[in-house]
Design a protein around this motif. Structure first.
Motif, short mmCIF file in Angstrom:
data_model
loop_
_atom_site.label_atom_id
_atom_site.label_comp_id
_atom_site.label_asym_id
_atom_site.label_seq_id
_atom_site.Cartn_x
_atom_site.Cartn_y
_atom_site.Cartn_z
N SER A 17 -0.36 -5.67 12.35
CA SER A 17 -1.25 -5.12 11.19
C SER A 17 -2.47 -4.56 11.55
N THR A 18 -2.39 -3.53 12.44
CA THR A 18 -3.41 -2.62 12.72
C THR A 18 -3.39 -1.68 11.41
N PHE A 19 -4.41 -0.98 11.11
CA PHE A 19 -4.85 -0.21 9.97
C PHE A 19 -3.47 0.75 9.76
N ASP A 20 -2.96 1.59 11.02
CA ASP A 20 -1.81 2.25 10.85
C ASP A 20 -0.54 1.56 10.34
N ILE A 21 -0.27 0.56 11.00
CA ILE A 21 1.06 -0.24 10.74
C ILE A 21 0.91 -0.61 9.24
N ALA A 22 -0.21 -1.16 8.96
CA ALA A 22 -0.13 -1.89 7.53
C ALA A 22 -0.29 -0.79 6.28
N MET A 23 -0.73 0.57 6.78
CA MET A 23 -0.64 1.51 5.64
C MET A 23 0.76 2.23 5.57
N ILE B 178 -0.88 -9.57 4.62
CA ILE B 178 -0.60 -9.89 3.28
C ILE B 178 -1.54 -11.39 2.97
N LYS B 179 -2.69 -11.27 3.65
CA LYS B 179 -3.70 -12.38 3.64
C LYS B 179 -4.64 -11.87 2.55
N LYS B 180 -5.08 -12.83 1.80
CA LYS B 180 -6.28 -12.07 0.84
C LYS B 180 -7.55 -11.74 1.77
N GLY B 181 -8.01 -10.68 1.22
CA GLY B 181 -9.43 -10.25 2.07
C GLY B 181 -9.16 -9.65 3.46
N PHE B 182 -7.68 -9.46 3.60
CA PHE B 182 -7.42 -8.45 4.81
C PHE B 182 -8.04 -7.29 4.80
N ASN B 183 -8.71 -6.83 6.07
CA ASN B 183 -9.54 -5.57 6.09
C ASN B 183 -8.86 -4.91 7.44
N PRO B 184 -7.94 -4.13 7.27
CA PRO B 184 -7.27 -3.55 8.41
C PRO B 184 -8.24 -2.48 9.19
N LYS B 185 -8.03 -2.72 10.70
CA LYS B 185 -8.63 -1.80 11.47
C LYS B 185 -7.53 -0.93 12.48
N PRO C 199 -6.75 2.69 -1.26
CA PRO C 199 -7.48 1.64 -0.17
C PRO C 199 -6.26 0.58 -0.03
N TYR C 200 -6.02 0.20 1.05
CA TYR C 200 -4.85 -0.81 1.29
C TYR C 200 -4.51 -1.80 0.26
N ASP C 201 -5.72 -2.44 0.09
CA ASP C 201 -5.47 -3.85 -0.87
C ASP C 201 -4.95 -3.28 -2.29
N GLU C 202 -5.49 -2.41 -2.42
CA GLU C 202 -5.18 -1.70 -4.00
C GLU C 202 -3.65 -1.43 -4.10
N MET C 203 -3.38 -0.64 -2.83
CA MET C 203 -2.01 -0.31 -2.79
C MET C 203 -0.97 -1.49 -2.75
N LEU C 204 -1.34 -2.58 -1.90
CA LEU C 204 -0.52 -3.84 -1.84
C LEU C 204 -0.39 -4.56 -3.24
N ARG C 205 -1.42 -4.74 -3.72
CA ARG C 205 -1.51 -5.20 -5.20
C ARG C 205 -0.63 -4.72 -6.46
N ASP C 206 -0.66 -3.22 -6.15
CA ASP C 206 -0.05 -2.56 -7.34
C ASP C 206 1.41 -2.35 -6.96
N CYS C 207 1.96 -2.38 -5.52
CA CYS C 207 3.43 -2.48 -5.20
C CYS C 207 4.02 -3.52 -5.61
N ILE C 208 3.23 -4.73 -5.72
CA ILE C 208 3.81 -6.03 -6.24
C ILE C 208 3.81 -5.88 -7.63
N ALA C 209 3.03 -5.41 -8.38
CA ALA C 209 2.87 -5.29 -9.81
C ALA C 209 3.88 -4.50 -10.39
#
Lengths: 144, 144, 144
Positions: free
Chosen positions: A22-28, A56-63, A86-96
């Motif tokens: 779950s580092t930034f590169d892996i998450a993105m 995929i935890k709420k408030g996750f801030n990848p580094k 931003p990561y969290d925006e993309m995640l929510r958008d993918c699900i939507a």
């Protein structure tokens, strides 16, 4: 949740991804691939396991990993200037938009993570679901 | 560049690889797989993204990760004694033999890498190309 | 060794895995997937290369990466309480149930590992075998 997927997507025209860190590169990476795949009308399913569960935890801030973590903010700004959202925006958008996103049930039990800690719309699943999603997808990717 | 590929290679008889880190072990694996696949008449395409991008820059000299980096020279000598060719030689040879090698356009923009910094014969591509190459290949691998 | 595999498993209904690191998280994932896949009547083949080779040596005791290594014992206990069996037991069981497990011949030569150091029932193979196993399997995964 799969309402936006085209019938043509069945039987191989999909992307299945396993994420186990779950580092930034892996998450993105799965997010950018999912955005591209959804735009092309492909089915997308992503299974988060082991250290990947954090992503995929709420408030996750990848580094970024290791010493690179100091440069995470700079890289995020740079990516934003190149229209990467931003990561969290993309995640929510993918699900939507119909991507199926799963948290690994065993990882959740072992790490004491509960469903309400996960971003809304994420389902809990085990190895059998992951193997099914892999069998159904034409393209299978792992990132970790 | 794809002139040496057999027609039979179309429609699934190919290997597509995503590389997202660039330590010696990670950089070498796609090269050794590509050499084997090309020798078997298979199509090969490799997409380098995030930290993997370093592995296709001119003059790249891969090292093992973490404390293992101290042993990189020893391992390279050992590999040479087992007929494994140097990394940069294998990369150039793969390209010459028809492997398609791509640098990720977004990663290049974010990291400020330009095409002339990449080894000759490498193309720039985005997520759509990567998904196409994955869909066309019978075998899809990720290394990072 | 493949005696328990169903005929239906031929031609795509299988899982092929490449493992190229050997921390606890990386070593466990192919085992848990293999257990699930074997239970569903799927063929399983696993190819261990580079740092992954450690995971198939006799007496291998996997640890979590970096600072997490301190918590390996705690996580193992937690996993045991959730009915996840120990790593070495799962590996031997997979082999007994028909999974094909390979050590990479080049990695073994370079690291000076001999066949008698590997868990019983493991075969030695090269890139050609790995590409064959990938071509035969419907699902291809990499972990490292």
């Amino acid at each position: 949740m799969a309402g936006t997927q085209t019938p043509a997507a069945a039987g191989g025209n999909g992307v299945a991804i396993i994420v186990y860190k779950s580092t930034f590169d892996i998450a993105m990476m799965p997010m950018m691939i999912a955005q591209g795949a959804l735009a092309m009308g492909m089915e997308v399913s992503i299974f988060y396991t082991f250290f990947g569960l954090n992503a995929i935890k709420k408030g996750f801030n990848p580094k970024l990993p290791g010493m690179w973590s100091l440069f995470t903010g700079m890289i995020k700004k740079k990516m934003a200037s190149h229209k990467v959202r931003p990561y969290d925006e993309m995640l929510r958008d993918c699900i939507a938009r119909g991507a199926k996103v799963y948290g690994c049930s065993t990882s959740m039990a072992v790490m004491g993570v509960t469903k309400d800690q996960l971003v809304d719309g994420i389902e809990i699943a085990g190895v059998a679901t992951m193997l099914d999603m892999a069998a159904d997808a034409g393209t299978m990717l792992t990132f970790g």
